[in-house]
Design a protein around this motif. Sequence first.
Motif, short mmCIF file in Angstrom:
data_model
loop_
_atom_site.label_atom_id
_atom_site.label_comp_id
_atom_site.label_asym_id
_atom_site.label_seq_id
_atom_site.Cartn_x
_atom_site.Cartn_y
_atom_site.Cartn_z
N PHE A 72 15.26 8.15 4.81
CA PHE A 72 15.33 8.47 3.39
C PHE A 72 16.33 9.61 3.22
CE2 PHE A 72 10.93 6.79 3.25
CZ PHE A 72 11.15 5.83 2.29
N THR A 130 18.11 5.01 0.80
CA THR A 130 17.80 4.82 2.21
C THR A 130 19.09 4.49 2.94
OG1 THR A 130 17.37 2.48 1.90
CG2 THR A 130 15.48 3.96 1.78
N TRP A 134 16.81 -1.14 4.34
CA TRP A 134 15.83 -0.53 5.24
C TRP A 134 15.10 -1.60 6.04
CZ3 TRP A 134 15.14 -0.30 -0.13
CH2 TRP A 134 13.99 -0.89 -0.65
N LYS A 161 1.22 1.77 -8.67
CA LYS A 161 2.63 1.98 -8.36
C LYS A 161 2.80 2.62 -6.98
CE LYS A 161 5.67 4.70 -10.41
NZ LYS A 161 6.03 5.63 -11.47
N ASP A 162 1.77 3.34 -6.53
CA ASP A 162 1.89 4.05 -5.26
C ASP A 162 1.55 3.17 -4.07
OD1 ASP A 162 2.35 6.56 -6.61
OD2 ASP A 162 0.28 6.32 -7.24
N TRP A 180 1.80 -2.90 -2.21
CA TRP A 180 2.18 -3.94 -1.27
C TRP A 180 1.01 -4.66 -0.60
CZ3 TRP A 180 4.52 1.04 -0.52
CH2 TRP A 180 5.82 1.13 -1.04
N ASP A 222 1.85 0.10 3.77
CA ASP A 222 3.23 0.58 3.73
C ASP A 222 3.68 0.83 5.17
OD1 ASP A 222 5.67 1.61 3.19
OD2 ASP A 222 4.95 3.51 2.36
#
Lengths: 341, 442
Positions: free
Chosen positions: A155, A168, A204, A267-268, A271, A293
């Motif tokens: 990052f 990234t 990434w 939103k956090d 996935w 993540d």
Amino acid sequence: MTLRTRILVLISALVVLAGVATASVLHASARADRKNQTQPGGPRITAGTVALATGSGSHMIFRNMAWGPHRDELTTVPASNPSGPRTASKVKCLRFYAAAGTGVCLQSVHGPVQDTYRAVILDTRLRETARYDVPGIPSRARVSPSGRYAAWTAFVGGDSYAGTNFSTRAALVDTRTGQLTPSLEAFRVVKDGRTYHAADVNFWGVTFAADDRTFYATLATKGTTYLVRGDLRARTLTTLHSNVECPSLSPDGTRVAYKKRVPGLSKDAPWHLYVLDLRTMRETPLAEPRSVDDQVVWRDDRTIVYALPGDYGADLYTVPSDGTGKPRRISTAAVSPAYVN
Amino acid sequence: MLALGAVSLITDVSSEMVTAVLPLYLVTGLGLSPLGFGLLDGIYNGFSALVRLIGGHLADRGGGRHKWVAGFGYALSAACKPLLLLAHTLTPIGLILAADRTGKGLRTAPRDALISLSSTPETRGRAFGVHRAMDTAGALFGPLVAFLILRATVDGYDAVFTVSFCVAVVGVLVLVLFVPNSVNGARTKPDPDGARTKSGPDDARTKSAPDGTRTKSAPDGARSPATGTAPQAISGDTAPRPTLRAALALLARPDLRRVTLCALLLGLATVSDSFVYLLLQRRLGVPDRWFALLPLGTAAAFLLLAVPLGRLADRVGRWRVFLAGHGALLLAYALLLTSWHGTALPYAVLLLHGCFYAATDGVLMAVASESVPEELRSSGLALVQTGQALARFVCSLGFGAAWTAWGDRTALTASTVALALCALFALTLRRPAPSAPSEGLA
């Protein structure tokens, strides 16, 4: 208020604030001491020799996150007993991966003004053979199945006032020649059959195929992520599928496990894990209900291993790659696993 | 003046502490993926411009509440620091950062108005120079403090935020206790603006004596009543009331319109800092390790040159120095375009870049101050700042697009040509000005 009163007010405020500031720093550094104490009930860790090829059966090597003297060191456990006693190596990494006797270890270097980061290539006995600057906070690391190529992602943060522009950078290195590609942006992107240009392209999560020519990665542009297939010789990247992040190629090279952004999640943590069949392009959701993540690791052609947040940073879990079964925790206080023989 | 500089220095230490560790905190502290965080940035840029105008307007109302509006801005930013300790997900963190920047937006114009109101016109360039130097010193010092704390602790982000909060509170306290309120500050000056407008361009030169003995000798009692005959700075307009309409009507003043137009045009050709650093890195292959240090080079040059160039501006004319600053930027672009790859190149480019800031940032405010009556000082400065900020934002969008379409070199060539044209235009625009009665700048 006279000047005298104002100065007195300022001085008394300074005393109080200095007290608060000092207390907070002391509190945080006391936490540092606590973290160097072994936690009761934590995994048993002893210093020893860690190698990327043991010859004594399959092992899992990972960054040990359990508190104590071996925190953040690469440690190893037998693959058959991942929660068993750990052997620590003294080599500290933030992120790690290894294959066929080559390791890549992303480390932070404490400088006088600020931390910098580097990628270190390790040989079978975890000795450094090369090192490269990493331009930001390391996030993903991979080595090709042959051990020849290594890749990492970082990052890179903005530097303006309260800068919130992050990007990234994905780098590739040929460990045989030492040739470094500092950013995949040097490759030509082919999207829908045509060369694609955009200033906002980010890459990434590189994963390599066994042929030492093909690799897969995530490309993000204009708010969408894509699975791209890379060609190391032609230096091209071709988009294959959308909404794919952090792909990980199965050992047989037929499927990619990845994290997919699912609508309706926070939103956090947006996935869920999926597996994409590269021939049919069919997606299969995996049985892990939580948001993951991580760039997952294939333990074998049927089993996925990945990290989820835990009490000491992260724990490792496993789930079948065909969407059946249930997730199972295999190890606590561990991250960045790699299986070696 | 020094008190206000100290406030800025302290506040910048506080805010840059947080800025420096924020990416690290998000990624390693919270395990969040900060990508896409920047999406809000563009939207927020527009909002922040609006906030600036509001801050300027509020500060002018009620006879000049610059200090209190600025104080509210500083306090709002200070209050955001402990909140960072409580937020653990992206949405609240984004909101806190937005509030933090709202605070910054609110305080900028009133703060610059305070600087301009508490200095005599002859020393205004120097006053802004001192302020900008102190501000930059804080920005350089902040990251250092933050990393020292991180070094002394493990995952000591909470300590960084707490210390940052304490530092910010000190800044607010210094403001409240030691910065004179604008109402007194504004009216204590014996109407220098009005006197100057008549004396014409030579006045600046005769006042070259350092240390503004004038400031000291100004008799405190000689002031105009609050109803204000003082603000006759610009020709003979009736004293404007600080309404929103009056703030917008400022643009009807040919002087301010000219300044704003020039700032806007030059802003349109000013490539954003991050592009300059990227270009520098691409042209020279600056190792990634050093990349983060490039902004420090600009800041160091800015810090060292802000005061000397501010004084120079007082002596030889602010507008001249302001344009010369853009000349330095033009030279920096030209250097980036040449095929010369000497080791001195990054230093030269960064020095010129810092020189550009030193010659333009505070100096523009000093220039604009002369075209805005005291009652509307904050609004007027906010107007110029906003115009410039929006122009730069448009420029960075355009530059990004040009970079994508034609490559970095062509994009930079285009900006260089555009900057040269805008600078020429600005030169011609000012040329006939000295004959105008309202002209007293250069």
